[in-house]
Design a protein around this motif. Structure first.
Motif, PDB file in Angstrom:
ATOM      1  N   GLY A  57       0.807  -1.223   0.000  1.00  0.00           N
ATOM      2  CA  GLY A  57       0.000   0.000   0.000  1.00  0.00           C
ATOM      3  C   GLY A  57       0.837   1.268   0.000  1.00  0.00           C
ATOM      4  N   ARG A  58       2.085   1.178   0.452  1.00  0.00           N
ATOM      5  CA  ARG A  58       3.031   2.309   0.406  1.00  0.00           C
ATOM      6  C   ARG A  58       3.732   2.397  -0.945  1.00  0.00           C
ATOM      7  NH1 ARG A  58       6.207   3.459   5.792  1.00  0.00           N
ATOM      8  NH2 ARG A  58       4.707   2.806   7.344  1.00  0.00           N
ATOM      9  N   GLY A  59       3.376   1.495  -1.850  1.00  0.00           N
ATOM     10  CA  GLY A  59       4.023   1.480  -3.158  1.00  0.00           C
ATOM     11  C   GLY A  59       5.344   0.742  -3.171  1.00  0.00           C
ATOM     12  N   LEU A  60       5.536  -0.174  -2.220  1.00  0.00           N
ATOM     13  CA  LEU A  60       6.793  -0.910  -2.107  1.00  0.00           C
ATOM     14  C   LEU A  60       6.677  -2.296  -2.726  1.00  0.00           C
ATOM     15  CD1 LEU A  60       7.477   0.074   1.596  1.00  0.00           C
ATOM     16  CD2 LEU A  60       8.676   0.955  -0.425  1.00  0.00           C
ATOM     17  N   SER A  61       7.808  -2.830  -3.158  1.00  0.00           N
ATOM     18  CA  SER A  61       7.870  -4.158  -3.746  1.00  0.00           C
ATOM     19  C   SER A  61       8.178  -5.169  -2.639  1.00  0.00           C
ATOM     20  CB  SER A  61       8.962  -4.199  -4.821  1.00  0.00           C
ATOM     21  OG  SER A  61       9.063  -5.498  -5.342  1.00  0.00           O
TER      22      SER A  61
END
Length: 195
Positions: A57-61
């Protein structure tokens, strides 16, 4: 958002632009800080599905996985840094996890609670019970900690395995403390390792 003190130490010592694998990354707080302040290409591996969702949700992989079994799937030297923060003591085979970290990354950061801290010793000596403290807040029967590592135990393991220590930091509460009596006075330890 401020980082936990051990994560702040790690973040301050990761080279800008590096490739990083954060094993046991939780909700991705360290990865997000590294991405946003050091332009790091950060990847994560996390066991807890809720934390994986928060990190994504934080845009992390981030992928869901287990440090004990899934690190074997990563190629040698695929990252500049492999990070294992507050997770070593929860793995079934900490020695093998450590070996994999140093196979995957050119450097490895490892942080852990020091179970030889004087408050832990005092709790056992005077109360006869496993301690519940601010930094170890879960009762013995519910804790994910299955290996009670000390600073001196960790130093002995890395020496035994021929692993080099490039840096070490010790925390008492949220403050730095010296290394001379770290096994007694440090509540947490952070090590930067290299093969």
């Amino acid at each position: 958002m401020s980082l936990r003190p051990d994560l702040a130490i790690i973040a301050a010592n990761v080279a800008a632009g590096s490739r990083v694998l954060d094993v046991g990354c939780g909700d991705g707080a360290l990865m997000a800080a590294l991405r946003d302040t050091r332009q790091v290409d950060a990847r994560g591996l996390e066991l807890d599905a809720g934390d994986v969702a928060a990190a994504v949700g934080r845009g992390l992989s981030v992928v869901q996985g287990d440090a004990d079994t899934d690190l074997a799937d990563y190629p040698d030297n695929s990252f500049d840094y492999a990070i294992l923060s507050q997770t070593l003591q929860t793995t079934r085979h900490p020695d093998l996890v450590l070996e994999n970290l140093l196979r995957i990354g050119k450097h490895a950061f490892v942080s852990f609670p020091n179970f030889a801290h004087w408050r832990v010793r005092a709790s056992l000596l005077f109360g006869g019970r496993m301690p519940v403290t601010r930094l170890l807040p879960i009762a013995w029967y519910a804790t994910p900690n299955i290996h009670h590592v000390t600073v001196d135990d960790f130093r002995a393991l890395v020496q035994e395995r021929g692993i080099g220590i490039e840096g070490s930091w010790f925390l008492s509460g949220d403050q730095s403390c010296g290394s001379a009596m770290a096994n007694l006075f440090a509540e947490h330890a952070v090590f930067l390792l290299r093969r």
